[in-house]
Enzyme design. Structure first.
Site, PDB file in Angstrom:
ATOM      1  N   TYR A  47       0.833  -1.209   0.000  1.00 16.96           N
ATOM      2  CA  TYR A  47       0.000   0.000   0.000  1.00 16.96           C
ATOM      3  C   TYR A  47       0.869   1.262   0.000  1.00 16.96           C
ATOM      4  CZ  TYR A  47      -3.540   3.417   1.059  1.00 16.96           C
ATOM      5  OH  TYR A  47      -4.353   4.518   0.979  1.00 16.96           O
ATOM      6  N   TYR A 153      -9.616  15.586   2.318  1.00 18.95           N
ATOM      7  CA  TYR A 153     -10.214  14.940   1.153  1.00 18.95           C
ATOM      8  C   TYR A 153     -11.621  15.495   1.149  1.00 18.95           C
ATOM      9  CZ  TYR A 153      -6.481  11.701  -0.046  1.00 18.95           C
ATOM     10  OH  TYR A 153      -5.288  11.164  -0.464  1.00 18.95           O
ATOM     11  N   LYS A 261      -3.266  21.024  -3.113  1.00 17.76           N
ATOM     12  CA  LYS A 261      -2.233  20.000  -3.330  1.00 17.76           C
ATOM     13  C   LYS A 261      -2.569  19.166  -4.562  1.00 17.76           C
ATOM     14  CE  LYS A 261       0.005  16.093  -0.911  1.00 17.76           C
ATOM     15  NZ  LYS A 261      -0.507  14.831  -1.411  1.00 17.76           N
ATOM     16  N   ARG A 288       0.955   7.805  -7.445  1.00 21.23           N
ATOM     17  CA  ARG A 288      -0.056   6.818  -7.042  1.00 21.23           C
ATOM     18  C   ARG A 288      -1.365   6.981  -7.792  1.00 21.23           C
ATOM     19  NH1 ARG A 288       1.150   4.643  -2.129  1.00 21.23           N
ATOM     20  NH2 ARG A 288      -0.930   4.632  -1.221  1.00 21.23           N
ATOM     21  N   SER A 317       6.818  14.556  -3.982  1.00 17.41           N
ATOM     22  CA  SER A 317       6.810  13.445  -4.952  1.00 17.41           C
ATOM     23  C   SER A 317       8.223  13.133  -5.433  1.00 17.41           C
ATOM     24  CB  SER A 317       5.873  13.701  -6.140  1.00 17.41           C
ATOM     25  OG  SER A 317       4.538  13.777  -5.679  1.00 17.41           O
ATOM     26  N   VAL A 319      10.927  12.905  -3.212  1.00 16.27           N
ATOM     27  CA  VAL A 319      11.986  13.359  -2.286  1.00 16.27           C
ATOM     28  C   VAL A 319      12.371  12.183  -1.376  1.00 16.27           C
ATOM     29  CG1 VAL A 319      12.549  14.929  -0.397  1.00 16.27           C
ATOM     30  CG2 VAL A 319      11.163  15.732  -2.329  1.00 16.27           C
TER      31      VAL A 319
HETATM   32  C1  FNR Z   1      -0.065   9.304   0.303  1.00 14.87           C
HETATM   33  N1  FNR Z   1      -0.374  10.611  -0.064  1.00 14.87           N
HETATM   34  C2  FNR Z   1      -1.500  11.220   0.442  1.00 14.87           C
HETATM   35  N2  FNR Z   1      -1.775  12.512   0.136  1.00 14.87           N
HETATM   36  C3  FNR Z   1      -2.853  13.130   0.668  1.00 14.87           C
HETATM   37  O1  FNR Z   1      -3.069  14.300   0.365  1.00 14.87           O
HETATM   38  N3  FNR Z   1      -3.664  12.461   1.537  1.00 14.87           N
HETATM   39  C4  FNR Z   1      -3.455  11.173   1.879  1.00 14.87           C
HETATM   40  O2  FNR Z   1      -4.196  10.596   2.664  1.00 14.87           O
HETATM   41  C5  FNR Z   1      -2.360  10.501   1.289  1.00 14.87           C
HETATM   42  N4  FNR Z   1      -2.117   9.195   1.578  1.00 14.87           N
HETATM   43  C6  FNR Z   1      -0.977   8.602   1.119  1.00 14.87           C
HETATM   44  C7  FNR Z   1      -0.695   7.284   1.489  1.00 14.87           C
HETATM   45  C8  FNR Z   1       0.501   6.701   1.112  1.00 14.87           C
HETATM   46  C9  FNR Z   1       0.810   5.323   1.569  1.00 14.87           C
HETATM   47  C10 FNR Z   1       1.435   7.438   0.335  1.00 14.87           C
HETATM   48  C11 FNR Z   1       2.763   6.846  -0.043  1.00 14.87           C
HETATM   49  C12 FNR Z   1       1.138   8.710  -0.064  1.00 14.87           C
HETATM   50  C13 FNR Z   1       0.536  11.379  -0.926  1.00 14.87           C
HETATM   51  C14 FNR Z   1       1.594  12.107  -0.114  1.00 14.87           C
HETATM   52  O3  FNR Z   1       1.036  13.195   0.577  1.00 14.87           O
HETATM   53  C15 FNR Z   1       2.693  12.652  -1.020  1.00 14.87           C
HETATM   54  O4  FNR Z   1       2.133  13.413  -2.057  1.00 14.87           O
HETATM   55  C16 FNR Z   1       3.535  11.515  -1.615  1.00 14.87           C
HETATM   56  O5  FNR Z   1       3.866  10.587  -0.615  1.00 14.87           O
HETATM   57  C17 FNR Z   1       4.776  12.046  -2.271  1.00 14.87           C
HETATM   58  O6  FNR Z   1       5.456  11.022  -2.932  1.00 14.87           O
HETATM   59  P1  FNR Z   1       6.758  10.306  -2.304  1.00 14.87           P
HETATM   60  O7  FNR Z   1       7.809  11.365  -2.205  1.00 14.87           O
HETATM   61  O8  FNR Z   1       6.378   9.755  -0.988  1.00 14.87           O
HETATM   62  O9  FNR Z   1       7.092   9.235  -3.297  1.00 14.87           O
END
Ligand code: FNR
Length: 390
Positions: A47, A153, A261, A288, A317, A319
């Site tokens: 996940y 959300y 965002k 994702r 994204s 980092v």
């Molecule tokens: C997320 N991200 C995310 N963003 C958001 O606005 N609400 C959320 O609930 C979530 N949930 C979430 C779950 C998981 C498991 C991941 C990995 C990511 C996105 C997060 O805020 C962010 O944009 C990304 O994690 C950035 O990418 P990297 O740097 O982690 O690869």
């Protein structure tokens, strides 16, 4: 000037080594992910690690960093350094925040509470997800005096939106982050192949399920009829009807700064400003959501140019390290959000793991910028040739 540099974490590790100690977790992000893969259950690991489709966007996020490089400068005396900054009224020791990540109880039983504690201890702002496994109020309590933002959300029911925002304000979240790119979940093969979606089991639903406006629409409480609550939640957070002209609903219900965002195009950044928003986060949700999308860092310079300093531009994204964060800042980001690495730290060692990962990133950020000839953010921002594009 901060008296103890953020890079002191490195010295701490080396000195502990004299007593035979080694860091409990790796400092290398690839090793950290490999350890998480080894130790965590496949569902939760998938996940977090997984992305949309064939993973091309996740790869593009990383590849984008290989297209830009710092150009270090010499003999500038960067012994005394200060990376502290204030973004939308929130002071932080360095321009780094913890990205909103949902369902953190699948990583560790303390989930968001552990993240809140570690973040507060370091003074690093945490962005709490609407998809959290603890309530807004519980996380606020764990965060104490720590800086905290709330990520929405956006529900399709305005009464629920108003209620969530009122709760967030009352619980001391100072900035509202509205995620636009996930009005429905992307196609995620790792989760599909394991039929793994925690929300359907009522995991990651603590915030709506504890909300009076959400509960008012249920015949039975979520504790008594989980499937009915899930059945109300899923369509309510699948917001296909939301458009730019609906942002006024948020403004009416939130008197603090609002940040959008998921911005990836300069025209959307400009639209956000024209709609009266206070900031944007350039992000593709860590690859994702849309596969075969442009790497997030690739889009950053044109968005920074279009925004032209009118509102803060944050970035996430891809980092993984402090050097990555340094590059994003050199490309014009006002602050950077760390995502997956701190989540692996949580999964492997709870709050201690989060602390280790965040301290490592902060230390490397400090060292990278110092060794490149910078002692503060103002100098980095004034420098027009801080990066070389390959
Ligand atoms: C997320 N991200 C995310 N963003 C958001 O606005 N609400 C959320 O609930 C979530 N949930 C979430 C779950 C998981 C498991 C991941 C990995 C990511 C996105 C997060 O805020 C962010 O944009 C990304 O994690 C950035 O990418 P990297 O740097 O982690 O690869």
């Amino acid at each position: 000037m901060t008296s103890i540099p953020l890079s002191a974490y490195g010295a701490e590790i080396y000195f502990r080594g004299l007593a035979g100690e080694r860091p409990a977790l790796p400092t290398d992000p690839a090793e950290l992910e490999a350890l998480a893969r080894e130790r965590l259950e496949p569902g939760p690991f998938g996940y977090v690690a997984g992305g949309a489709g064939g993973g091309a966007t996740m790869r593009a996020n990383r590849a984008a960093f290989d297209e830009v490089a710092l150009v270090p400068r010499m003999l500038r005396d960067t012994t005394a350094r200060d990376w502290s900054t204030t973004v939308l009224g929130t002071a932080m020791p360095a321009p780094l925040l913890l990205a909103p990540v949902g369902v953190l109880s699948i990583m560790h039983t303390d989930g968001e509470l552990a993240v809140a504690r570690a973040a507060a201890e370091l003074g690093v702002p945490m962005v709490l997800s609407t998809a959290a496994s603890h309530t807004l109020e519980e996380v606020a309590q764990a965060s104490g005096d720590g800086p905290r933002w709330y990520q929405l959300y956006w529900p399709t029911d305005d009464a629920v939106t108003a209620s969530l925002l009122a709760r967030a304000r009352a619980a001391g979240y100072s900035v509202l982050v509205v995620t636009l790119d996930t009005w429905t979940l992307g196609w995620r093969p790792l989760d599909l192949d394991q039929a793994y979606l925690p929300f359907l089991r009522g995991v990651g639903t603590a915030i709506p399920f504890s909300d009076p406006a959400f509960r008012a629409g249920l015949a039975a409480a979520p504790e008594d009829d989980l499937m009915a609550a899930v059945g109300r939640w899923v369509p309510m957070f699948t917001g296909t009807a939301l458009r730019w002209d609906r942002l006024d609903v948020l403004r009416r219900n939130w008197d603090g700064p609002i940040v959008l965002k998921g911005i990836q195009h300069p025209d959307d950044a400009v639209a956000a400003i024209e709609a009266g928003m206070d900031g944007i986060i350039v992000s593709n949700h860590g690859g994702r959501q849309v596969d075969r999308a442009v790497g997030a860092l690739t889009t950053l310079p044109s968005i920074v140019a279009a925004v032209a300093g009118r509102v803060p531009v944050l970035f996430d994204s891809g980092v993984r390290t402090g050097a990555d964060a340094a590059v994003a800042l050199a490309c014009g980001a006002d602050a950077v959000l760390l995502g997956r690495p701190y989540v692996y730290g949580l999964g492997l060692a709870g709050a201690d793991g989060v602390r280790h990962v965040v301290r490592s990133v902060l230390a490397e950020l400090d060292l990278t910028l110092a060794l490149s000839g910078y002692a503060d953010l103002a100098t980095l921002r004034e420098t027009t040739d801080a990066v070389h594009r390959r």
